[in-house]
Scaffold this motif. Structure first.
Motif, PDB file in Angstrom:
ATOM      1  N   GLN A 176      -5.350  -6.211 -12.021  1.00 47.42           N
ATOM      2  CA  GLN A 176      -6.309  -7.345 -11.468  1.00 47.42           C
ATOM      3  C   GLN A 176      -7.236  -6.263 -10.503  1.00 47.42           C
ATOM      4  OE1 GLN A 176      -6.607  -9.769 -13.097  1.00 47.42           O
ATOM      5  NE2 GLN A 176      -4.398 -10.104 -13.982  1.00 47.42           N
ATOM      6  N   THR A 177      -6.608  -5.452 -10.029  1.00 43.35           N
ATOM      7  CA  THR A 177      -7.364  -4.578  -9.036  1.00 43.35           C
ATOM      8  C   THR A 177      -8.261  -3.359  -9.224  1.00 43.35           C
ATOM      9  OG1 THR A 177      -5.433  -3.169  -8.519  1.00 43.35           O
ATOM     10  CG2 THR A 177      -5.770  -5.255  -7.132  1.00 43.35           C
ATOM     11  N   SER A 178      -8.109  -3.421 -10.900  1.00 46.33           N
ATOM     12  CA  SER A 178      -8.987  -2.135 -11.384  1.00 46.33           C
ATOM     13  C   SER A 178      -9.170  -2.766 -13.063  1.00 46.33           C
ATOM     14  CB  SER A 178      -8.071  -0.801 -11.433  1.00 46.33           C
ATOM     15  OG  SER A 178      -8.865   0.160 -11.960  1.00 46.33           O
ATOM     16  N   TYR A 182     -13.968  -6.949 -12.493  1.00 47.52           N
ATOM     17  CA  TYR A 182     -13.482  -7.388 -11.288  1.00 47.52           C
ATOM     18  C   TYR A 182     -13.561  -6.032 -10.286  1.00 47.52           C
ATOM     19  CZ  TYR A 182     -10.747 -10.992 -13.889  1.00 47.52           C
ATOM     20  OH  TYR A 182     -10.203 -12.024 -14.204  1.00 47.52           O
ATOM     21  N   PRO A 185     -14.182  -6.576  -4.113  1.00 45.05           N
ATOM     22  CA  PRO A 185     -12.934  -6.426  -3.451  1.00 45.05           C
ATOM     23  C   PRO A 185     -12.006  -7.635  -3.263  1.00 45.05           C
ATOM     24  CG  PRO A 185     -14.710  -6.158  -2.005  1.00 45.05           C
ATOM     25  CD  PRO A 185     -15.328  -5.995  -3.183  1.00 45.05           C
ATOM     26  N   TYR A 187     -10.772  -9.879  -5.252  1.00 42.94           N
ATOM     27  CA  TYR A 187      -9.770 -10.038  -6.230  1.00 42.94           C
ATOM     28  C   TYR A 187      -8.640  -9.288  -5.754  1.00 42.94           C
ATOM     29  CZ  TYR A 187     -13.583 -11.480  -9.550  1.00 42.94           C
ATOM     30  OH  TYR A 187     -14.603 -12.081  -9.789  1.00 42.94           O
ATOM     31  N   GLY A 188      -8.740  -8.103  -5.108  1.00 40.68           N
ATOM     32  CA  GLY A 188      -7.643  -7.588  -4.413  1.00 40.68           C
ATOM     33  C   GLY A 188      -6.922  -8.292  -3.464  1.00 40.68           C
ATOM     34  N   GLU A 191      -5.106 -11.105  -5.100  1.00 45.19           N
ATOM     35  CA  GLU A 191      -3.742 -11.044  -5.133  1.00 45.19           C
ATOM     36  C   GLU A 191      -2.622 -10.522  -4.128  1.00 45.19           C
ATOM     37  OE1 GLU A 191      -2.658  -8.914  -9.381  1.00 45.19           O
ATOM     38  OE2 GLU A 191      -3.160  -7.123  -7.771  1.00 45.19           O
ATOM     39  N   ARG A 192      -3.249  -9.949  -3.113  1.00 44.41           N
ATOM     40  CA  ARG A 192      -2.315  -9.214  -2.036  1.00 44.41           C
ATOM     41  C   ARG A 192      -1.877 -10.713  -1.506  1.00 44.41           C
ATOM     42  NH1 ARG A 192      -1.033  -4.835   0.316  1.00 44.41           N
ATOM     43  NH2 ARG A 192      -2.380  -3.762  -0.992  1.00 44.41           N
ATOM     44  N   ASN A 212       1.988  -1.212  -9.412  1.00 40.65           N
ATOM     45  CA  ASN A 212       2.308  -2.505  -8.548  1.00 40.65           C
ATOM     46  C   ASN A 212       3.214  -1.901  -7.539  1.00 40.65           C
ATOM     47  OD1 ASN A 212       2.173  -5.464  -8.641  1.00 40.65           O
ATOM     48  ND2 ASN A 212       4.232  -5.088  -8.030  1.00 40.65           N
TER      49      ASN A 212
END
Length: 442
Positions: A176-178, A182, A185, A187-188, A191-192, A212
Motif C-alpha cells: 500500500q505504501t509503494s 498511491y 503520503p 496512505y502510509g 496504514e500505520r 512489512n
C-alpha cells in the motif's frame, strides 16, 4: 458449539477477484459462514445486489451512488441534452425551493457542487464506506476481514467501535505504501495508524513480509496468490483462433490481466515488429487500453496485435490454454511491482503455457527454480523479442518448459496454500474463543 460468522470487505464488484473468491470458498468449505460486502456496478444490469455463492457464502453489494446523487446526475444530464427545457425546469425547482429553503435549496446547491468538482470523488467514496459500515454492523459477526487498505477503515469501525471488540484481519494484496496511484503520503499514514489496531495481517509473499517487518516491526502471515488446481480438458477450451479469425497454426502470444500502466504493455507492443511469427493477444480491460489501441494503429500492427475484452474469471483458463507462450512483464515502477508474485504467472502455469517474464525476485524464483520460462529485462523491447524468438524457433525447449509448468502446478496451487490461510483463521478464532471463555469463567 460457538458460531464462526465472518464479515469480509473488498473494494470492487467481486466479479474477477480470484484471491477473495478462493479465500471465501475455503472458509465456506470449512464451516465458516461468510458474508462478503462489496460494491454494486450500476452499469451492469445483470449484477445482483445479493447472491448466494454456496451454502455458507453470501455476497452483498452496496450501492455505488447515493439515491440523491443518482437523481441529480440524471437531471444534470437531462439539462445538458435539452438545454431550454432544463433551464425552465431548474427555474421552477429553484422557485419551489424558496418555500423549503432549509431542505431543498441546500441539497440542490450541494448536488450541483458534487457534480461539478473534485468533491464528487470524495463524496462517492465516503458514501460507499458508510454503506459498507452499516451493512457490516447489522449482523452479529465473530470476525472481520478487510481486503486492502481501502476497506481497512470499514473493518476497524465494525470490529473495534463496540463494547465487545471483534478480531480484525488485514489482508493486504498489494504494497500500500509503494504502488501505482498511491503516491500521497496519506496512505502510509493511514496504514500505520490502523496496523497498530489489527489482530492479524496477511501478505502475498515473503519479500513483502520482510518489507512489512522493516516498516512496522512484525512479520505477517504469508499466503501466496496461487490459483485453484485445474485440469485442462480440450473440449472445454475456447477456440481463440476461430474468434480472432486466425489460421489454425498461428501461434498465440498471450497477455491476460489488467490493461494498466506499469504492466510493461507498451514495451511489449514495441517488441512485436521484432517477433519472427505469432500474434500478440491481450485479454482484459483497463485505463490505458485506448492508448494501446491507438499505439497499435500508429505502428500499423493491427494484424499482429489483437484485443479481447475482460472475460469472467471462471472462463479465463479456457482462453489461456490456446497460448503458445504468455507474458508477465511488469515494470519496476514501485516496490509493489518489484515484489509481486502475480496470480497470472500461476494461471499460465496451470495451463502448461511457458512464460516470458520480468526478472523480479519472487517471479524469478519460481520461473528459474521450476524452469517454466525465460526471465528478461522487461523494460527492454529487444530483450522481450529475443526471448519470444528463442521459444518460437526452439519448439523442443518450449515443450519442455510447458511440461515443467504442468509439473510445477502440483506445487503452486490453492489446494496446498489454503492450509496456510486456514491456519490464520484457526489461530485467530482459537485466541478469540479462549478470551471469551476466560471472561465467562471470571
Amino acid at each position: 458449539m460457538m458460531s464462526k460468522n465472518v464479515c469480509m470487505f473488498v473494494w470492487n464488484n467481486f466479479t474477477n477477484d480470484a484471491r477473495v473468491l478462493r479465500e471465501c470458498t475455503a472458509l465456506s468449505e470449512e464451516g465458516y459462514k461468510v458474508d462478503l460486502i462489496c460494491i454494486h456496478d450500476p452499469n451492469d444490469q445483470t449484477m445482483k445486489f445479493e447472491e448466494n455463492r454456496a451454502g455458507n457464502f453470501n455476497v452483498y453489494r452496496v450501492r455505488r451512488y447515493p439515491i440523491l446523487f443518482t437523481i441529480l446526475q440524471t437531471y444534470y444530464r437531462f439539462c445538458l441534452r435539452y438545454k431550454l427545457v432544463g433551464v425552465i425546469t431548474f427555474i421552477i425547482w429553484m422557485l419551489t425551493a424558496c418555500f423549503l429553503p432549509l431542505v431543498i435549496l441546500p441539497l440542490t446547491l450541494l448536488g450541483l457542487l458534487i457534480l461539478k468538482t473534485k468533491v464528487k470523488t470524495v463524496f462517492i467514496r465516503g458514501s460507499i464506506i458508510s454503506r459498507m459500515i452499516m451493512k457490516g454492523s447489522k449482523k452479529k459477526y465473530d470476525l472481520y476481514h478487510s481486503n486492502d487498505l481501502n476497506t481497512l477503515p470499514q473493518g476497524f469501525i465494525c470490529s473495534k467501535w463496540r463494547l465487545n471488540k471483534k478480531p480484525l484481519i488485514y489482508d493486504s494484496h498489494e504494497v500500500q505504501t509503494s504502488r501505482t496511484g498511491y503516491d500521497s503520503p496519506i496512505y502510509g499514514m493511514m496504514e500505520r495508524f490502523f496496523i497498530k489496531r489489527i489482530d492479524s495481517m496477511i501478505v502475498e509473499n515473503h519479500t513483502r513480509a520482510k518489507y512489512n517487518e522493516d516498516l512496522y516491526g512484525f512479520y505477517p502471515d504469508v499466503v501466496h496468490n496461487y490459483p485453484f488446481k485445474q485440469t485442462a480438458i480440450s473440449n472445454e477450451t475456447v477456440n481463440l483462433h476461430k474468434i480472432l479469425q486466425l489460421p489454425t497454426d498461428e501461434k498465440i502470444l498471450l497477455y491476460q490481466g489488467g490493461i494498466q500502466a506499469g504492466r510493461g504493455l507498451k514495451q511489449l507492443i514495441q517488441a512485436v515488429p521484432k517477433f519472427k511469427e505469432g500474434t500478440l493477444v491481450l485479454i482484459g480491460d483497463g485505463r490505458i487500453k485506448a492508448d494501446l489501441v491507438k499505439m497499435v494503429k500508429e505502428m500499423s500492427l493491427q494484424e499482429k496485435v489483437r484485443f479481447i475484452a475482460k472475460v469472467p474469471l471462471n472462463e479465463l483458463s479456457k482462453y489461456t490454454i490456446n497460448a503458445y507462450l504468455a507474458f508477465q512483464v511488469l515494470n519496476n515502477t514501485n516496490f509493489n511491482h518489484y515484489s509481486a508474485s502475480s496470480n497470472k504467472l500461476f494461471e499460465y502455469m496451470m495451463a502448461g503455457v511457458p512464460v516470458v517474464a520480468c526478472d523480479f525476485p519472487e517471479i524469478k524464483r519460481v520461473i528459474e527454480g521450476e524452469n517454466t520460462g525465460i526471465c528478461i529485462d522487461s523494460h527492454n523491447p529487444s530483450a522481450i523479442a529475443d526471448a519470444v524468438n528463442r521459444l518460437l524457433e526452439d519448439r523442443k525447449l518450449r515443450n519442455q518448459l510447458s511440461e515443467n509448468s504442468i509439473k510445477a502446478s502440483e506445487i503452486y496451487n490453492w489446494d496446498r496454500e489454503k492450509e496456510l490461510f486456514m491456519n490464520v483463521y484457526t489461530k485467530r478464532f482459537s485466541s478469540y474463543f479462549k478470551a471469551i471463555e476466560t471472561t465467562i469463567s471470571n
